[in-house]
Design a protein around this motif. Structure first.
Motif, mmCIF file in Angstrom:
data_model
loop_
_atom_site.group_PDB
_atom_site.id
_atom_site.type_symbol
_atom_site.label_atom_id
_atom_site.label_comp_id
_atom_site.label_asym_id
_atom_site.label_seq_id
_atom_site.Cartn_x
_atom_site.Cartn_y
_atom_site.Cartn_z
ATOM 1 N N VAL A 195 0.864 -1.494 -0.054
ATOM 2 C CA VAL A 195 0.185 0.171 -0.007
ATOM 3 C C VAL A 195 0.837 1.310 -0.106
ATOM 4 C CG1 VAL A 195 -1.632 1.496 1.293
ATOM 5 C CG2 VAL A 195 -2.025 -1.302 1.118
ATOM 6 N N GLU A 196 2.110 1.207 0.887
ATOM 7 C CA GLU A 196 2.757 2.575 1.161
ATOM 8 C C GLU A 196 4.112 2.572 0.082
ATOM 9 O OE1 GLU A 196 1.305 4.758 2.870
ATOM 10 O OE2 GLU A 196 -0.266 3.519 3.924
ATOM 11 N N ARG A 197 4.624 1.485 -0.545
ATOM 12 C CA ARG A 197 5.836 1.657 -1.136
ATOM 13 C C ARG A 197 5.932 2.521 -2.073
ATOM 14 N NH1 ARG A 197 4.783 1.924 -5.993
ATOM 15 N NH2 ARG A 197 3.859 0.397 -7.220
ATOM 16 N N THR A 198 7.163 3.235 -2.215
ATOM 17 C CA THR A 198 7.381 4.141 -3.312
ATOM 18 C C THR A 198 8.153 3.349 -4.668
ATOM 19 O OG1 THR A 198 9.675 4.668 -2.677
ATOM 20 C CG2 THR A 198 7.885 5.978 -1.590
ATOM 21 N N GLU A 199 8.069 3.824 -5.759
ATOM 22 C CA GLU A 199 8.866 3.425 -6.932
ATOM 23 C C GLU A 199 10.251 2.964 -6.732
ATOM 24 O OE1 GLU A 199 7.236 2.336 -9.472
ATOM 25 O OE2 GLU A 199 5.391 2.958 -8.693
ATOM 26 N N GLU A 200 10.802 4.043 -5.909
ATOM 27 C CA GLU A 200 12.340 3.814 -5.605
ATOM 28 C C GLU A 200 12.350 2.524 -4.671
ATOM 29 O OE1 GLU A 200 10.714 6.586 -5.112
ATOM 30 O OE2 GLU A 200 11.521 7.847 -6.790
ATOM 31 N N VAL B 142 11.427 -4.684 2.753
ATOM 32 C CA VAL B 142 10.085 -5.079 2.542
ATOM 33 C C VAL B 142 9.409 -4.221 3.683
ATOM 34 C CG1 VAL B 142 8.045 -6.759 2.669
ATOM 35 C CG2 VAL B 142 10.241 -7.100 1.144
ATOM 36 N N VAL B 143 9.629 -4.568 4.734
ATOM 37 C CA VAL B 143 8.974 -4.289 6.209
ATOM 38 C C VAL B 143 9.336 -2.743 6.059
ATOM 39 C CG1 VAL B 143 9.109 -4.301 8.654
ATOM 40 C CG2 VAL B 143 9.394 -6.334 7.286
ATOM 41 N N GLY B 144 10.412 -2.171 5.695
ATOM 42 C CA GLY B 144 10.664 -0.615 5.764
ATOM 43 C C GLY B 144 9.755 -0.075 4.615
ATOM 44 N N ALA B 145 9.429 -0.680 3.568
ATOM 45 C CA ALA B 145 8.551 0.092 2.507
ATOM 46 C C ALA B 145 7.034 0.190 3.039
ATOM 47 C CB ALA B 145 8.652 -0.855 1.257
ATOM 48 N N GLY B 146 6.783 -0.432 4.100
ATOM 49 C CA GLY B 146 5.448 -0.285 4.878
ATOM 50 C C GLY B 146 5.234 1.199 5.492
ATOM 51 N N HIS B 147 6.481 1.597 5.838
ATOM 52 C CA HIS B 147 6.706 2.947 6.479
ATOM 53 C C HIS B 147 5.668 3.175 7.819
ATOM 54 C CE1 HIS B 147 8.204 5.028 2.960
ATOM 55 N NE2 HIS B 147 7.411 4.188 2.140
ATOM 56 N N ASN B 148 6.049 1.860 8.631
ATOM 57 C CA ASN B 148 5.333 2.198 9.796
ATOM 58 C C ASN B 148 6.570 1.852 10.712
ATOM 59 O OD1 ASN B 148 4.618 0.796 12.453
ATOM 60 N ND2 ASN B 148 2.648 0.611 11.643
#
Length: 227
Positions: free
Chosen positions: A112-117, A152-158
């Motif tokens: 849901v939260e990931r960026t293209e980068e 992966v976990v970091g891309a969730g921005h929690n």
């Protein structure tokens, strides 16, 4: 990184902060023996009791390990990781169960939260992981695979979930080494791929991402049951 001479009050806290920084910044890697008590006294300009109390405090958190007659060794890179290592120990099943709890929700959030980068970074890590596996660079493979899961976990921005997961870094790398068959004395077996997980995150499909994350961890748990 030379240790600075401490000043003023709160010497124990200052020494704790400096020792912790030396560990977290990699000055003293995991498994390495830190300077002796006498050496720390000379570098920090404090008394033996101050150094001893600081080391004892960090040993209590799991960051350091005092081995009588041998010295003090780095056990983990953070207090969170040290606590997790104490709780999980070497029980692979428990480590995988904790991983599943965090990684499934992490994958769902990432979709849901990931960026293209961040998506590009995931594919880059998978590419590097594949090369290392093909070339038999087992330790590099374990580190890159752990880095992929952290990404992966970091891309969730929690931030809280990410911090909790980072505390698992050492036990995750160890579990990857074992389940991939790359631990010393283990038979080398094909590792489960993560292309489906990366694709689900790229497609912004949280349900599929969660299913992918849960699926490969369940498969690893089944391997343990069959072993």
């Amino acid at each position: 990184m030379p240790l600075a001479t401490t000043r003023r009050a709160g010497l124990v806290d200052q020494v704790i902060d400096q020792l912790r920084t030396a560990v977290t910044q990699g000055e003293w890697p995991i498994g390495e023996r830190i300077p002796t008590e006498a050496e720390l006294v000379g570098q920090l300009g404090v008394g033996r009791n101050t150094v001893r109390e600081a080391v004892r405090a960090l040993a209590h958190t799991g960051l350091l390990e005092v081995r009588q007659g041998d010295g003090t060794y780095v056990r983990a890179t953070s207090e969170v990781s040290g606590a997790i290592r104490r709780l999980c120990g070497s029980e692979l099943r428990e480590v995988l169960q904790v991983r599943r709890t965090l990684e499934v929700e992490g994958a769902r959030l990432a979709a849901v939260e990931r960026t293209e980068e961040e998506v590009a970074a995931l594919w880059s890590l998978l590419g590097r992981r594949e090369v290392e596996l093909r070339e038999g660079r087992w330790q590099d493979f374990a580190r890159t695979d752990a880095e992929f899961h952290c990404a992966v976990v970091g891309a969730g921005h929690n931030r809280l979930l990410t911090e909790l997961y980072r505390g698992l870094t050492e036990v995750i790398a160890a579990s990857i080494a074992t389940t991939a068959g790359i631990a010393p004395g283990a038979d080398h077996s094909p590792e489960i791929g993560h292309e489906g997980l990366a694709r689900a995150i790229a497609d912004r499909n949280p349900d599929r991402a969660a299913a992918e994350a849960c699926g490969f961890l369940d498969e690893l748990l089944e391997r343990i049951e069959r072993a």
